[in-house]
Design a protein around this motif. Structure first.
Motif, mmCIF file in Angstrom:
data_model
loop_
_atom_site.group_PDB
_atom_site.id
_atom_site.type_symbol
_atom_site.label_atom_id
_atom_site.label_comp_id
_atom_site.label_asym_id
_atom_site.label_seq_id
_atom_site.Cartn_x
_atom_site.Cartn_y
_atom_site.Cartn_z
ATOM 1 N N LEU A 16 79.120 21.703 57.666
ATOM 2 C CA LEU A 16 79.017 20.412 56.998
ATOM 3 C C LEU A 16 79.442 20.513 55.531
ATOM 4 C CD1 LEU A 16 75.660 19.076 58.488
ATOM 5 C CD2 LEU A 16 77.967 18.222 58.942
ATOM 6 N N GLN A 17 79.071 21.615 54.863
ATOM 7 C CA GLN A 17 79.484 21.813 53.473
ATOM 8 C C GLN A 17 81.008 21.907 53.375
ATOM 9 O OE1 GLN A 17 77.178 25.295 52.460
ATOM 10 N NE2 GLN A 17 75.648 24.083 51.352
ATOM 11 N N SER A 18 81.596 22.602 54.327
ATOM 12 C CA SER A 18 83.049 22.751 54.343
ATOM 13 C C SER A 18 83.727 21.396 54.565
ATOM 14 C CB SER A 18 83.451 23.734 55.446
ATOM 15 O OG SER A 18 84.841 23.808 55.546
ATOM 16 N N SER A 22 86.178 19.384 51.957
ATOM 17 C CA SER A 22 87.494 18.878 52.355
ATOM 18 C C SER A 22 87.621 17.383 52.059
ATOM 19 C CB SER A 22 87.738 19.119 53.849
ATOM 20 O OG SER A 22 87.814 20.496 54.115
ATOM 21 N N GLU A 23 86.577 16.632 52.348
ATOM 22 C CA GLU A 23 86.603 15.194 52.084
ATOM 23 C C GLU A 23 86.671 14.904 50.588
ATOM 24 O OE1 GLU A 23 83.526 13.043 54.152
ATOM 25 O OE2 GLU A 23 84.025 13.992 56.065
ATOM 26 N N LEU A 24 85.963 15.693 49.796
ATOM 27 C CA LEU A 24 86.006 15.504 48.344
ATOM 28 C C LEU A 24 87.402 15.809 47.797
ATOM 29 C CD1 LEU A 24 82.551 17.006 47.262
ATOM 30 C CD2 LEU A 24 83.235 14.591 47.232
ATOM 31 N N GLN A 25 88.030 16.864 48.313
ATOM 32 C CA GLN A 25 89.391 17.188 47.880
ATOM 33 C C GLN A 25 90.357 16.068 48.265
ATOM 34 O OE1 GLN A 25 90.075 21.025 49.702
ATOM 35 N NE2 GLN A 25 89.334 22.150 47.900
ATOM 36 N N HIS A 28 89.856 13.170 45.954
ATOM 37 C CA HIS A 28 90.441 13.456 44.647
ATOM 38 C C HIS A 28 91.957 13.274 44.675
ATOM 39 C CE1 HIS A 28 90.798 15.288 40.714
ATOM 40 N NE2 HIS A 28 91.727 16.095 41.188
ATOM 41 N N GLN A 29 92.598 13.760 45.725
ATOM 42 C CA GLN A 29 94.053 13.606 45.854
ATOM 43 C C GLN A 29 94.435 12.131 45.954
ATOM 44 O OE1 GLN A 29 94.944 16.053 49.255
ATOM 45 N NE2 GLN A 29 95.310 17.880 48.011
ATOM 46 N N ILE A 30 93.664 11.373 46.708
ATOM 47 C CA ILE A 30 93.943 9.937 46.850
ATOM 48 C C ILE A 30 93.760 9.229 45.506
ATOM 49 C CG2 ILE A 30 93.075 7.791 47.879
ATOM 50 C CD1 ILE A 30 92.558 9.442 50.439
#
Length: 79
Positions: A16-18, A22-25, A28-30
């Motif tokens: 879940l942390q991983s 990934s969702e946070l990255q 951020h890119q979006i």
């Protein structure tokens, strides 16, 4: 059994942390892409405004030249 359950819980937590990372990255890119797109839109809008101003200026010059030309062609026209 308890150990296995604790190990499964820990693996699930790591998973879940991983996923969260990934969702946070991705978010951020979006966000960066959105900021770039907004900047590009602003630049494009400014260029459009300037082009519109130039077109209107040129239209006015053409109108003036057409009036001068028609007066030259018709010396009896008043004005």
């Amino acid at each position: 059994e308890n150990r296995r359950s604790a190990k499964m819980d820990k693996m699930e937590l790591l998973n879940l942390q991983s996923q969260l990372q990934s969702e946070l990255q991705a978010k951020h890119q979006i966000s960066e892409e959105l900021a770039r797109t907004k900047d590009e839109l602003s630049t494009t809008e400014n260029k459009l405004q300037e082009s519109t101003r130039q077109i209107n200026e040129l239209k006015n010059k053409v109108d003036e030249l057409e009036m001068k030309f028609s007066k030259l062609n018709d010396p009896w026209e008043s004005g």
